[in-house]
Design a protein around this motif. Structure first.
Motif, mmCIF file in Angstrom:
data_model
loop_
_atom_site.group_PDB
_atom_site.id
_atom_site.type_symbol
_atom_site.label_atom_id
_atom_site.label_comp_id
_atom_site.label_asym_id
_atom_site.label_seq_id
_atom_site.Cartn_x
_atom_site.Cartn_y
_atom_site.Cartn_z
ATOM 1 N N TYR A 50 0.979 -1.275 -0.291
ATOM 2 C CA TYR A 50 0.034 0.213 -0.042
ATOM 3 C C TYR A 50 0.939 1.346 0.069
ATOM 4 O O TYR A 50 0.529 2.200 -0.675
ATOM 5 N N LEU A 78 1.104 4.163 -2.774
ATOM 6 C CA LEU A 78 0.694 5.344 -2.859
ATOM 7 C C LEU A 78 1.912 6.241 -3.096
ATOM 8 O O LEU A 78 1.824 7.431 -3.824
ATOM 9 N N VAL A 107 1.886 10.577 -3.704
ATOM 10 C CA VAL A 107 1.431 10.990 -2.387
ATOM 11 C C VAL A 107 2.465 10.662 -1.294
ATOM 12 O O VAL A 107 3.290 9.808 -1.146
ATOM 13 N N VAL A 147 3.946 9.680 2.494
ATOM 14 C CA VAL A 147 3.595 8.715 2.986
ATOM 15 C C VAL A 147 4.419 8.545 4.380
ATOM 16 O O VAL A 147 5.730 8.669 4.090
ATOM 17 N N VAL A 172 -7.781 10.358 3.032
ATOM 18 C CA VAL A 172 -7.454 10.134 1.539
ATOM 19 C C VAL A 172 -8.449 10.938 0.566
ATOM 20 O O VAL A 172 -9.268 11.210 0.815
ATOM 21 N N ALA A 232 -5.150 8.893 -3.780
ATOM 22 C CA ALA A 232 -4.839 7.795 -2.720
ATOM 23 C C ALA A 232 -5.860 6.513 -2.896
ATOM 24 O O ALA A 232 -5.471 5.521 -3.025
#
Length: 303
Positions: free
Chosen positions: A62, A66, A71, A73, A255, A259
């Motif tokens: 995951y 992302l 994204v 993270v 999110v 995402a």
């Protein structure tokens, strides 16, 4: 202040309020297939995991999926059990968690009779608080099982969990530390089982079965040691163990469309055979979960 100016300012305030409400309504990343407004300021998505190897692997998948979409993270892996993780997700300390839909529903509603992926997910959406939601479930399923060694199966004539009735009092059962509190009463109610001893064997359950430290174990069905050690998962004719599709559980506020789409793309590609193969690399071959996750994402065009 003139009457005309007051009217102008009031109208402007109403327009801005309506726009804000519209933005809020359209920004739910879990409505209408995961579309939503971008997170303001590109806030960080915190990906967490439970404290067992498969969940760490899935969290790494995951996380890297992302990151591949730009994204931001933060990783917080190997935290603990669902009892710990759920509250952290609800508070917003975590944003994304790899979950198993049937087990999560059982945690929220022990009396639920939902069966099948669609029914379970529908029930979950009713039970989850407004702050939380689920994204698409993967075909990949990792079910709980009661598993025994071939020697124990042959000696006691065991093919299903029901066959343990009248014999469980002589047997030690092992599993995660929380296994007893979650399942002891269910085994009594559904199958009439009362085990001699409960041992917290965690990720070494399959090894404990092989070595004889326990006679029955809660081994997850994607554990490659089932095949490696010649273990025998017992059939569950009364469906005590529900479907267990890998499903992202998310804090809705954290999110956005990007995402959600990245996580749904993982679910669209992940199946049980593939997850089992990945787990062999992690549990048997002792490869780093992050490297295994990276390989899978690259192979599937997601990394």
């Amino acid at each position: 202040m003139t009457t005309r100016l007051v009217r102008t300012l009031t109208a402007a305030a109403l327009v801005l309020g309506a726009a804000a409400c519209s933005s809020s309504a359209g920004g739910d990343p879990l409505a209408a297939g995961g579309s939503g407004a971008p997170r303001s300021g590109g806030s960080t998505v915190v990906v967490g995991s439970a404290n067992f190897p498969e969940n760490v692997l899935l969290a790494s998948v995951y996380s890297q999926a992302l990151k591949a979409k730009g994204v931001k993270v933060e990783e917080k892996f190997n935290i603990g059990s669902r009892e710990v993780l759920y509250g952290q997700l609800q508070s917003g300390a975590l944003t994304v968690l790899p979950e198993y839909n049937g087990a999560l529903l059982g945690y929220l509603d022990a009396k639920s009779t939902a069966s099948g992926t669609e029914q379970v997910n529908a029930a979950l959406k009713e039970k989850l608080p407004s702050a939380l939601g689920i994204l698409d479930s993967a075909a990949a399923e990792d079910k709980d099982s009661l598993t025994v060694s071939k020697e124990t199966a042959d000696r006691l004539g065991l093919k299903s969990v029901a066959d343990l009735a009248g014999k469980s009092g002589e047997l030690a059962v092992g599993g995660p530390p929380e296994f007893k509190s979650r399942r002891e009463q269910q085994f009594k109610d559904v199958y009439g089982l009362t085990f001699k001893e409960w041992k917290p064997t965690g990720d070494t359950t399959a090894n404990a079965l092989k070595d004889g430290g326990i006679q029955v174990g809660n081994v997850f069905t994607t554990d490659p040691r089932i095949v490696q050690f010649g273990l025998v998962p017992l059939a569950d004719p009364k469906n005590l163990f529900s479907v267990q599709n890998v499903t992202p559980l998310v804090n809705r506020a954290g999110v956005d469309a990007t995402a959600s789409a990245a996580l749904n793309a993982v679910s669209a590609k992940l199946d049980t055979a593939g997850l089992t193969a990945l787990m062999k690399r992690v549990s048997v071959d002792k490869e780093d979960p992050s490297a295994v996750a990276k390989d899978w994402l690259k192979t599937n065009g997601l990394g």
